[in-house]
Design an enzyme around this catalytic site. Structure first.
Site, PDB file in Angstrom:
ATOM      1  N   ASN A 400       0.347   2.757   0.206  1.00 47.11           N
ATOM      2  CA  ASN A 400       1.115   1.521   0.354  1.00 47.11           C
ATOM      3  C   ASN A 400       2.608   1.831   0.302  1.00 47.11           C
ATOM      4  O   ASN A 400       3.143   2.168  -0.759  1.00 47.11           O
ATOM      5  CB  ASN A 400       0.758   0.534  -0.763  1.00 47.11           C
ATOM      6  CG  ASN A 400       1.652  -0.696  -0.752  1.00 47.11           C
ATOM      7  OD1 ASN A 400       1.458  -1.609   0.035  1.00 47.11           O
ATOM      8  ND2 ASN A 400       2.660  -0.720  -1.621  1.00 47.11           N
ATOM      9  N   GLU A 401       3.273   1.778   1.453  1.00 48.85           N
ATOM     10  CA  GLU A 401       4.734   1.813   1.568  1.00 48.85           C
ATOM     11  C   GLU A 401       5.391   3.119   1.113  1.00 48.85           C
ATOM     12  O   GLU A 401       6.606   3.143   0.881  1.00 48.85           O
ATOM     13  CB  GLU A 401       5.360   0.616   0.835  1.00 48.85           C
ATOM     14  CG  GLU A 401       4.944  -0.723   1.442  1.00 48.85           C
ATOM     15  CD  GLU A 401       5.610  -1.925   0.792  1.00 48.85           C
ATOM     16  OE1 GLU A 401       6.379  -1.730  -0.168  1.00 48.85           O
ATOM     17  OE2 GLU A 401       5.352  -3.050   1.249  1.00 48.85           O
TER      18      GLU A 401
END
Length: 738
Positions: A400-401
């Site tokens: 995630n990111e």
């Protein structure tokens, strides 16, 4: 437990060691042990049970309990062990120990089991000092967590508290067996025409009847496999697309006399594809299940509690059933939480919810020393093996990111170099530029974060697949009253409410979106204002996500320009102001109902460019513009545009488009009337009414809320759970208190 005869058929004996535990602070000068109600548990729950700490989710008690994460904790129990037959062995199985655990088992008459849990917080800080060769960078929480394989949200996030847990958080049990089945899986392909399922099984398949049964021997490497071919199999589909057919796969290990072990798993057969073909924009990104293109509208999932052991199977079911009731088809298990409990995936299989599964990495540049890589490799293998039989899981995503960290901090990396060793020798490994709207998925945070664009253009900001976006909103007043300890703190900018909002700069962002779009008041003395303010934040969230989902669903019908939209986020891990569309106590915010409306199987949408209807033909699983540029000379007076879709005499969808921004409109004297008739709430208005929202009361369910009303357009809302003589639900709408 008695002795086991050597001639008894030896099956798996697996008593769960649930009761009889106690715990204490490891380095405490007092040798006092406190009782543990049951295992699984974590230390915060046991400290609360013994009245040693206050509930961390109330008021500002999070600060009063931070010390817990700085300490080490010890758990102990005793247990009986039956006689172990010749050729068998007894094994203690720990399904989850949080996180740095030393297990000590003293074999004696009592069989003492003791587990020391070191502070993950302190260990993370120590590991960072030991490895200065790495650049520790992270958003949300402290950098020490990068070297610790513990759910990352425990260090705090922009929606959650810092609550560093420890303890046996998943079951502990004793296994005695001669032969143990350590894994069971199937590798089955469904043909393109869906008429044949074939491949390898490591079991026999059972349903209500045995549809295929095979015997085989165990190879020298411990693996047994059989081939299978099923004609015209019953397939598993997402909900609303077909049945959720599931098969039981069972494997028995036998010798000449006895059944030595048996294990079953439930799976489904389906053909799943991620379609990434070149199109006029760039590269598509959407899912095709059993030959059907699926617009994956849904939401991102975070752990539903900071203390996982108190999440029951019933609570998981309630959470996931809200997705089904809200016409959501995909859940994204976010990479800063946990590989979810088995019950989560079982329910997704049963209910027909597609799962986007992140690996557990988020918002940081991770170090790669060899021991950590070995741990991560084992973590990935174990969890994929555990989860691979679930038909609901359609994609595994790396993180995630993390790529955004690489871009923001300009960490060296070469996308064209695919050699893992090159990546390990750099400060980062990752994918293409994260804001590229023409390829892959997109986290679109230029509404709320980033450039803070107006939410009315949300759909223009999207990409091929929008896997994160959102808008904050306050929870309902009942939830706020639950965590605010003093009535003097019941106002929007109080210390308690500020403490229960972890988002950076949220004061400016909430104020910006309210001032841009709504009339506000300065009368802080009135309870009605507090409720009106809450409603305004919820209406801003509602409007923002309506512009997003309505526009992106339309783009789905335009050559699959947008393959899906997953709002950040479905749920909360504690009572808080956040981006969640349902709060910690399962109280639905108005956005939930607005999303449900636009995500119905058949839905109509109207925007300022569209002024009239004509007879139309709509392509299945698509969209069509039915009219445009019909009215060219509207007067300066604002007009509200309404659309209704009727099928076989039933209104299946409705939409209204309002002049923007709403603050320029007057909403006084709407002439709203609501009457109760049994389980029905009959709603009407004399003038266009915006965002009619009902109270979310414990045990009471409404079929609709956040309703826009047109004159003469009567709505019927089903209300279940109200007891005889109980007061009708309260309600509010935009401008009610003008």
């Amino acid at each position: 437990m008695g002795d086991i005869s050597a001639r008894t058929p030896l099956k798996l004996i697996s008593p769960v060691l649930e009761r009889g535990w106690s715990f204490r602070q490891t380095d405490s000068s007092e040798n006092e042990w406190y009782p543990v109600q049951k295992i699984p548990s974590v230390v915060h729950l046991d400290l609360m049970q013994n009245n040693l700490i206050p509930d961390p989710i109330i008021g500002m008690n999070e600060l009063k309990t931070e010390w817990v994460g700085e300490k080490s904790w010890t758990y102990k129990t005793t247990f009986d062990v039956p006689s172990v037959p010749i050729g068998a062995k007894a094994v203690l199985v720990f399904e989850g120990l949080d996180t740095f655990a030393t297990v000590k088992h003293i074999s004696s008459a009592e069989n003492l089991l003791e587990i020391d849990f070191d502070s993950a917080l302190r260990r993370g800080r120590e590991l960072e000092k030991v490895h200065p060769e790495y650049r520790f960078i992270c958003h949300n929480g402290e950098t020490g967590r990068l070297g610790v394989r513990k759910a990352q949200y425990y260090w705090g996030w922009d929606w959650g508290p810092v609550l560093m847990t420890a303890g046996p958080w998943r079951p502990v049990r004793l296994e005695i067996n001669e032969t143990r089945i350590s894994d069971l899986w199937a590798q089955i392909d469904v043909s393109k025409d869906l008429s044949l399922a074939s491949g390898k099984l490591f079991a026999r398949i059972n349903g209500c009847e045995i549809i295929s049964q095979h015997e085989t021997t165990i190879a020298t490497d411990g693996v047994a496999d059989v081939s299978i071919s099923l004609k015209n199999p019953e397939l598993w589909y997402p909900h609303d697309y077909g049945a959720q057919t599931l098969y039981d796969i069972t494997v028995d290990v036998l010798n000449s006399e006895f059944q030595l072990d048996t294990i079953s798993k439930r799976t489904g057969l389906r053909r799943g594809e991620l379609v990434q073909g070149d199109d006029e924009i760039g590269q598509s990104f959407y899912f095709r299940i059993n030959g059907i293109d699926v617009f994956c509208a849904g939401s991102c999932w975070i752990p539903a509690d900071n203390f996982i052991p108190r999440l029951t199977a019933e609570r998981y079911r309630k959470w996931l059933e809200t997705m089904i009731d809200g016409n959501q088809v995909m859940s994204r298990v976010w990479g800063g939480g946990i590989y979810e409990e088995d019950v989560f995936y079982d329910l997704c299989d049963e209910l027909g919810i597609l799962v986007w599964q992140d690996f557990m990495f988020g918002c940081r540049s991770y170090p790669t020393w060899p021991e950590l890589l070995d741990s991560i490799r084992e973590e990935a293998i174990c969890n994929v093996r555990r989860l691979r039989h679930h038909p609901s899981i359609v994609i595994y995503a790396g993180n995630n990111e993390d790529y955004q960290i690489q871009e923001q901090y300009k960490l060296e990396y070469n996308f064209a170099d695919k050699n893992p060793e090159s990546w390990l020798n750099s400060r980062f490994s990752g994918g293409k530029y994260t804001t590229d709207k023409t390829v892959g998925d997109l986290h679109q945070w230029n509404v709320w974060h980033g450039t803070q664009e107006k939410y009315q253009i949300f759909d223009d900001l999207g990409g091929s697949f929008n896997s994160e976006f959102g808008m904050e909103a306050f929870p309902h007043i009942q939830t706020i009253q639950c965590f605010v300890e003093h009535s003097s703190e019941l106002y929007p900018q109080s210390r308690s409410l500020d403490f229960h909002n972890k988002a950076d700069g949220y004061e400016r962002r909430i104020a910006t979106y309210l001032v841009e779009n709504f009339r506000t008041t300065t009368d802080l003395a009135l309870l009605t204002f507090r409720q009106a303010y809450i409603h305004l934040t919820q209406l801003a969230q509602c409007e923002a996500l309506m512009f997003a989902y309505r526009g992106w669903r339309r783009q789905w019908g335009q050559a699959r320009k947008c393959g899906g939209a997953l709002v950040w986020q479905l749920n909360d891990c504690w009572p808080v102001t956040s981006w969640a569309i349902i709060d910690y106590f399962l109280r639905k915010k108005p956005t939930y109902y607005a999303m449900s409306l636009v995500l119905r199987p058949s839905a109509v949408g109207v925007r300022r460019e569209h002024y009239d209807w004509s007879r139309i033909t709509v392509t299945a699983n698509g969209s069509i513009d039915v009219a445009h540029d019909v009215i060219d000379n509207l007067s300066e007076e604002p007009h509200v545009l309404a659309a209704r879709l009727w099928i076989d005499g039933v209104c299946v969808s409705r939409d209204m488009d309002w002049p923007q921004p709403l603050k320029y409109l007057s909403f006084e004297d709407r002439g709203v009337e609501i009457s109760q008739h049994g389980d029905e709430l009959r709603v009407s208005a004399m003038k266009p009414t915006k965002g009619l929202t009902f109270e979310e009361r414990e045990g009471v369910l409404v079929s609709d809320s956040a309703i826009d009303l047109a004159p003469g357009d009567k709505q019927v809302v089903t209300c279940s759970g109200l007891k005889a003589g109980e007061k009708m639900l309260s309600w509010t709408f935009l401008g009610q208190h003008e």
